[in-house]
Write an enzyme that holds these catalytic residues in place. Structure first.
Site, PDB file in Angstrom:
ATOM      1  N   CYS A  12       0.760  -1.239   0.000  1.00 43.94           N
ATOM      2  CA  CYS A  12       0.000   0.000   0.000  1.00 43.94           C
ATOM      3  C   CYS A  12       0.800   1.304   0.000  1.00 43.94           C
ATOM      4  O   CYS A  12       1.904   1.379   0.499  1.00 43.94           O
ATOM      5  CB  CYS A  12      -0.984   0.052   1.163  1.00 43.94           C
ATOM      6  SG  CYS A  12      -1.930  -1.451   1.321  1.00 43.94           S
ATOM      7  N   GLY A  38       1.145  -0.843  -4.846  1.00 41.93           N
ATOM      8  CA  GLY A  38      -0.065  -1.657  -4.754  1.00 41.93           C
ATOM      9  C   GLY A  38      -0.827  -1.614  -6.058  1.00 41.93           C
ATOM     10  O   GLY A  38      -1.132  -0.531  -6.547  1.00 41.93           O
ATOM     11  N   ASN A 112      -0.999   2.312   5.503  1.00 33.63           N
ATOM     12  CA  ASN A 112       0.094   1.496   4.965  1.00 33.63           C
ATOM     13  C   ASN A 112       0.819   0.876   6.160  1.00 33.63           C
ATOM     14  O   ASN A 112       1.272   1.606   7.043  1.00 33.63           O
ATOM     15  CB  ASN A 112       1.055   2.377   4.150  1.00 33.63           C
ATOM     16  CG  ASN A 112       2.337   1.667   3.739  1.00 33.63           C
ATOM     17  OD1 ASN A 112       3.396   2.277   3.686  1.00 33.63           O
ATOM     18  ND2 ASN A 112       2.253   0.392   3.451  1.00 33.63           N
ATOM     19  N   GLY A 113       0.895  -0.432   6.182  1.00 32.97           N
ATOM     20  CA  GLY A 113       1.593  -1.095   7.280  1.00 32.97           C
ATOM     21  C   GLY A 113       0.859  -2.332   7.735  1.00 32.97           C
ATOM     22  O   GLY A 113       0.089  -2.919   6.979  1.00 32.97           O
ATOM     23  N   TYR A 251      14.794  -2.179  -2.458  1.00 25.49           N
ATOM     24  CA  TYR A 251      14.001  -2.735  -3.542  1.00 25.49           C
ATOM     25  C   TYR A 251      12.651  -2.075  -3.785  1.00 25.49           C
ATOM     26  O   TYR A 251      12.229  -1.883  -4.920  1.00 25.49           O
ATOM     27  CB  TYR A 251      13.802  -4.228  -3.215  1.00 25.49           C
ATOM     28  CG  TYR A 251      12.857  -4.964  -4.110  1.00 25.49           C
ATOM     29  CD1 TYR A 251      13.144  -5.132  -5.464  1.00 25.49           C
ATOM     30  CD2 TYR A 251      11.683  -5.516  -3.606  1.00 25.49           C
ATOM     31  CE1 TYR A 251      12.266  -5.814  -6.288  1.00 25.49           C
ATOM     32  CE2 TYR A 251      10.808  -6.207  -4.428  1.00 25.49           C
ATOM     33  CZ  TYR A 251      11.102  -6.352  -5.767  1.00 25.49           C
ATOM     34  OH  TYR A 251      10.246  -7.020  -6.561  1.00 25.49           O
TER      35      TYR A 251
END
Ligand code: SF4
Length: 468
Positions: A12, A38, A112-113, A251
């Site tokens: 996300c 996402g 997000n998380g 990445y």
């Protein structure tokens, strides 16, 4: 990005804007720049005269927003989200922002998380009578906040103090936008300005996309409130030592983003340089696996004074492979996606730089591909330490059983993937490449590479990886 092939997936991206005539449209552009965070669903909620209206759908940002009539989403405050979904959470109901309407007010949430104690809190809330609309752990925070009635900095702070894990939250209530970051600051979240308007986003590439300027990072344990009185900062938890996810630099994030005041491309170059110092090898040229390893390959080539060459190209027009579930089809996707440049690698001793190895299947195929194209030797150098442990902080990666680094020595990995030699960047080397100034950047989370978790799971339930 090859996230779908590697088996590491960002979970996300969030975007919020306060005080701009084109709030919904700018949210679209901001989300588009964070599409890599996402690809399963996207949504927007706009506030106009304290009324919240939203649209969300499964699919890529472009496809979702094609359906949006921006005239119907007028309003100067907006909240947006792109979502990656783990198995079991793929329904439209889990696409964010989550929108809750009551008789007196509306509230929207984007996250997000991963909340490690979401299951326990959900059980507790359900016992008390809460009815959940989704299977997303994000909704837990909504119920915790709503329990106290009003939504304000006090009730949000109380709710945030009940949750545990890694989170970057955006909350829109009536005409107020809130942003909060967990006390360890594992996930990224920054504030920018466009004219008089405020912008909040997971990655600063979203600011560049819409012509906004970066203002500052949101600090660990900080709650930001933006309304007609401007921006106010509150502290809901003591400011812990920031430990931003190292994998964002290795990445996951876009190279043009700055995370915690460190540019991603520049940090990747430094990873390559550190790797060249730690693991030199006699060879003719250096190549990188596109796209995320190119920066590290340039750094390695610069440090080792070897030519950097484009030995592998990526076909940009292949559809996303991760939606195909079987390993067999996934492997077919690798072949379609990457091709060796025979004229460059034929007869050459090649140093192949990759950012990380997850299962090893992709690396094995690439090494084989390079040898079939005539490379006389393929020396694999990995710009991060071996991945040995799962992530509990919102990054979906393969299970421990599937992680090649968890179950094999480095020499064994080299043999499995068919490399002539193999070396990984050390933990210290990775930290050196990311943390440029300990007073500003503090530290990084490397738990999936060290097993040392900045927020330790208390029990099995907290190891149950949910999604944003
Ligand atoms: Fe990032 Fe790994 Fe830490 Fe998860 S465990 S937050 S992927 S560094």
């Amino acid at each position: 990005m090859l996230a779908e092939i590697k088996g590491i997936n960002e979970e996300c991206g969030v975007f919020g804007i306060w005080g701009h005539e084109k709030a919904a449209e700018l949210t679209y552009y901001g989300l588009h720049s964070m599409q890599h965070r996402g690809q399963e669903g996207a949504g927007v909620v706009v506030s106009k005269d304290k009324e919240l209206t939203g649209y969300k759908q499964l699919g890529l940002v472009n496809d979702v927003f094609k359906q949006v009539k921006f005239d119907d989403l007028s309003g100067k405050i907006a909240l947006g989200h792109v979502r990656y979904a783990t198995q079991g959470g793929k329904g439209l109901e889990n696409v964010q922002p989550l929108l809750f309407q009551s008789l007196t007010s509306g509230m929207a949430l984007a996250h997000n998380g991963n909340l490690m104690n979401a299951t326990a809190l959900r059980e507790e809330l359900e016992k008390e009578g809460s009815i959940f609309q989704t299977t997303s752990d994000t909704e837990v925070l909504a119920h915790l906040m709503k329990r106290s009635g009003e939504i304000n900095e006090t009730t949000i702070s109380e709710a945030l103090n009940r949750v545990k894990g890694a989170y970057a939250y955006l909350i829109l209530e009536d005409d107020t936008l809130y942003a909060a970051l967990d006390p360890t600051g594992i996930r990224p979240l920054s504030i920018g300005r466009i004219g008089e308007a405020y912008v909040v986003a997971s990655e600063t590439c979203a600011f560049d996309q819409i012509g906004a300027t970066f203002e500052r990072e949101i600090l660990p344990g900080e709650l930001i409130k933006i309304n007609q009185d401007g921006l106010t900062s509150f502290r809901f938890a003591p400011r812990g030592k920031r430990q931003m996810c190292a994998m964002e630099y290795v990445y996951l994030s876009r190279p043009d983003s700055d995370l915690n005041y460190v540019n991603v491309h520049a940090s990747r170059k430094r990873m390559g340089k550190e790797l060249a110092k730690e693991a030199p090898v006699d060879a003719d040229l250096v190549i990188g696996v596109p796209d995320s390893s190119i920066s590290a390959a340039i750094g390695y080539a610069e440090e080792s004074k070897l030519p950097y060459e484009m030995g592998i190209i990526k076909n940009r027009y292949v559809g996303r492979t991760f939606i195909q579930p079987s390993q067999e089809l996934r492997e077919l996707g690798v072949k379609m996606k990457l091709s060796p440049v025979r004229g460059i690698v034929e007869g050459k001793r090649v140093i192949m730089i990759d950012d990380s190895i997850v299962r090893g299947t992709t690396s094995r195929r690439i090494v084989k591909m390079l040898k079939e194209a005539g490379a006389s030797e393929v020396h694999v150098r990995i710009a991060s330490p071996p991945i040995t442990d799962p992530c509990y902080y919102g990054i979906d990666m393969s299970t421990k059983e599937e992680l090649i680094g968890a179950n094999n020595s480095i020499e064994e990995i080299g043999e499995i993937i068919g490399a002539d030699s193999i070396a990984y960047l050390s933990e210290q080397g990775l930290e050196n490449a990311i943390v440029k100034d300990k007073t500003i950047n503090q530290g990084v989370c490397m738990a999936c590479m060290t097993g040392l978790y900045p927020v330790a799971p208390a029990d099995e339930k907290e190891m149950d990886i949910s999604n944003c």
